[in-house]
Design a protein around this motif. Structure first.
Motif, PDB file in Angstrom:
ATOM      1  N   HIS A   4      -4.414  18.616 -17.988  1.00 48.55           N
ATOM      2  CA  HIS A   4      -3.137  18.092 -18.507  1.00 48.55           C
ATOM      3  C   HIS A   4      -2.137  17.874 -17.383  1.00 48.55           C
ATOM      4  N   SER A   5      -2.036  18.838 -16.490  1.00 50.95           N
ATOM      5  CA  SER A   5      -0.978  18.746 -15.483  1.00 50.95           C
ATOM      6  C   SER A   5      -1.261  17.681 -14.425  1.00 50.95           C
ATOM      7  N   ILE A   6      -2.474  17.194 -14.357  1.00 54.38           N
ATOM      8  CA  ILE A   6      -2.746  16.075 -13.436  1.00 54.38           C
ATOM      9  C   ILE A   6      -2.865  14.744 -14.184  1.00 54.38           C
ATOM     10  N   GLY A   7      -2.550  14.765 -15.481  1.00 55.69           N
ATOM     11  CA  GLY A   7      -2.510  13.510 -16.222  1.00 55.69           C
ATOM     12  C   GLY A   7      -3.787  13.121 -16.935  1.00 55.69           C
ATOM     13  N   ILE A   8      -4.719  14.066 -17.069  1.00 55.67           N
ATOM     14  CA  ILE A   8      -5.950  13.771 -17.814  1.00 55.67           C
ATOM     15  C   ILE A   8      -5.977  14.691 -19.026  1.00 55.67           C
ATOM     16  N   ASP A   9      -5.669  14.123 -20.189  1.00 58.87           N
ATOM     17  CA  ASP A   9      -5.494  14.945 -21.377  1.00 58.87           C
ATOM     18  C   ASP A   9      -6.800  15.368 -22.035  1.00 58.87           C
ATOM     19  N   ASN A  10      -7.852  14.608 -21.830  1.00 61.88           N
ATOM     20  CA  ASN A  10      -9.131  14.958 -22.430  1.00 61.88           C
ATOM     21  C   ASN A  10      -9.884  15.885 -21.469  1.00 61.88           C
ATOM     22  N   HIS A  51       3.810   9.999  -9.568  1.00 66.58           N
ATOM     23  CA  HIS A  51       3.560   9.836 -11.012  1.00 66.58           C
ATOM     24  C   HIS A  51       2.135  10.153 -11.449  1.00 66.58           C
ATOM     25  N   TYR A  52       1.330  10.760 -10.560  1.00 65.36           N
ATOM     26  CA  TYR A  52      -0.090  10.967 -10.901  1.00 65.36           C
ATOM     27  C   TYR A  52      -0.286  11.725 -12.210  1.00 65.36           C
ATOM     28  N   SER A  53       0.702  12.556 -12.593  1.00 65.56           N
ATOM     29  CA  SER A  53       0.515  13.339 -13.813  1.00 65.56           C
ATOM     30  C   SER A  53       0.933  12.570 -15.067  1.00 65.56           C
ATOM     31  N   ASP A  54       1.527  11.387 -14.880  1.00 68.28           N
ATOM     32  CA  ASP A  54       1.926  10.556 -16.019  1.00 68.28           C
ATOM     33  C   ASP A  54       0.792   9.618 -16.404  1.00 68.28           C
ATOM     34  N   GLU A  55       0.997   8.939 -17.519  1.00 76.22           N
ATOM     35  CA  GLU A  55       0.076   7.866 -17.858  1.00 76.22           C
ATOM     36  C   GLU A  55       0.432   6.705 -16.929  1.00 76.22           C
ATOM     37  N   ILE A  56      -0.511   6.269 -16.139  1.00 77.86           N
ATOM     38  CA  ILE A  56      -0.222   5.267 -15.121  1.00 77.86           C
ATOM     39  C   ILE A  56      -0.619   3.882 -15.605  1.00 77.86           C
ATOM     40  N   ASN A 106     -10.958   1.097  -5.013  1.00 77.48           N
ATOM     41  CA  ASN A 106     -10.201   0.437  -6.064  1.00 77.48           C
ATOM     42  C   ASN A 106      -9.123   1.392  -6.560  1.00 77.48           C
ATOM     43  N   LEU A 107      -8.108   0.834  -7.188  1.00 74.11           N
ATOM     44  CA  LEU A 107      -6.930   1.597  -7.591  1.00 74.11           C
ATOM     45  C   LEU A 107      -7.260   2.804  -8.460  1.00 74.11           C
ATOM     46  N   SER A 108      -8.092   2.589  -9.459  1.00 74.68           N
ATOM     47  CA  SER A 108      -8.351   3.697 -10.378  1.00 74.68           C
ATOM     48  C   SER A 108      -9.145   4.802  -9.682  1.00 74.68           C
ATOM     49  N   TYR A 109     -10.009   4.419  -8.749  1.00 70.97           N
ATOM     50  CA  TYR A 109     -10.759   5.421  -7.993  1.00 70.97           C
ATOM     51  C   TYR A 109      -9.810   6.210  -7.088  1.00 70.97           C
ATOM     52  N   TYR A 110      -8.896   5.498  -6.461  1.00 70.06           N
ATOM     53  CA  TYR A 110      -7.893   6.168  -5.617  1.00 70.06           C
ATOM     54  C   TYR A 110      -7.087   7.172  -6.443  1.00 70.06           C
ATOM     55  N   LEU A 111      -6.661   6.746  -7.624  1.00 76.52           N
ATOM     56  CA  LEU A 111      -5.895   7.624  -8.503  1.00 76.52           C
ATOM     57  C   LEU A 111      -6.737   8.838  -8.919  1.00 76.52           C
ATOM     58  N   SER A 112      -8.003   8.617  -9.218  1.00 72.37           N
ATOM     59  CA  SER A 112      -8.891   9.730  -9.587  1.00 72.37           C
ATOM     60  C   SER A 112      -9.007  10.739  -8.454  1.00 72.37           C
ATOM     61  N   ILE A 113      -9.189  10.259  -7.229  1.00 73.55           N
ATOM     62  CA  ILE A 113      -9.290  11.155  -6.067  1.00 73.55           C
ATOM     63  C   ILE A 113      -8.000  11.957  -5.916  1.00 73.55           C
ATOM     64  N   ILE A 157       0.840  -1.204   0.000  1.00 71.99           N
ATOM     65  CA  ILE A 157       0.000   0.000   0.000  1.00 71.99           C
ATOM     66  C   ILE A 157       0.877   1.258   0.000  1.00 71.99           C
ATOM     67  N   ASP A 158       1.899   1.265   0.841  1.00 78.38           N
ATOM     68  CA  ASP A 158       2.802   2.419   0.905  1.00 78.38           C
ATOM     69  C   ASP A 158       3.464   2.659  -0.452  1.00 78.38           C
ATOM     70  N   TYR A 159       3.908   1.567  -1.065  1.00 77.87           N
ATOM     71  CA  TYR A 159       4.573   1.683  -2.368  1.00 77.87           C
ATOM     72  C   TYR A 159       3.611   2.270  -3.403  1.00 77.87           C
ATOM     73  N   VAL A 160       2.415   1.733  -3.454  1.00 83.08           N
ATOM     74  CA  VAL A 160       1.436   2.180  -4.451  1.00 83.08           C
ATOM     75  C   VAL A 160       1.111   3.661  -4.253  1.00 83.08           C
ATOM     76  N   LYS A 161       0.837   4.040  -3.003  1.00 85.98           N
ATOM     77  CA  LYS A 161       0.475   5.435  -2.734  1.00 85.98           C
ATOM     78  C   LYS A 161       1.628   6.373  -3.071  1.00 85.98           C
ATOM     79  N   GLU A 162       2.831   5.974  -2.718  1.00 85.82           N
ATOM     80  CA  GLU A 162       4.003   6.793  -3.008  1.00 85.82           C
ATOM     81  C   GLU A 162       4.225   6.897  -4.525  1.00 85.82           C
ATOM     82  N   TYR A 163       4.092   5.781  -5.201  1.00 84.71           N
ATOM     83  CA  TYR A 163       4.261   5.752  -6.660  1.00 84.71           C
ATOM     84  C   TYR A 163       3.242   6.680  -7.319  1.00 84.71           C
TER      85      TYR A 163
END
Length: 111
Positions: A79-85, A18-23, A50-57, A8-14
């Protein structure tokens, strides 16, 4: 007993880094030497998200800061948070915050 959980620590830190990149959750799982499905199941069992929801938040919370603290356009904030559309960004923002990014910015600046 430690509250620390390596996965969990690794995922949250990652995601924080990298939230602004394509994950790719696939990549995160590979880094941890576990399967993508195990990662998803494990993360959900430990965080109730779930992971994608966590990333969205995470991304939308970063967007809130940018909307409050910068004059970036909604498109650029997305764009700067990784959502290009831009439409995807606005839809997700509204889903999680209940208002559009522009409304959020107006309300944040008037409070």
């Amino acid at each position: 007993i430690s509250d620390s959980d390596y996965i969990i620590d690794y995922v949250k830190e990652y995601l924080e880094k990298h939230y602004s990149d394509e994950i790719s959750f696939e990549t995160i799982a590979e880094n941890l030497k576990i399967s993508r499905s195990y990662l998803s199941t494990y993360f959900k069992s430990k965080t109730n998200l779930n992971l994608s929801y966590y990333l969205s938040i995470l991304r939308i919370n970063k967007a809130c800061l940018l909307l409050k603290e910068t004059g970036l356009s909604v498109k650029d904030v997305g764009h700067s948070i990784g959502i290009d559309n831009t439409n995807t960004f606005i839809r997700l923002f509204k889903q999680l915050k209940g208002v559009t990014p522009n409304t959020y910015r107006r309300e944040a600046s008037s409070s």
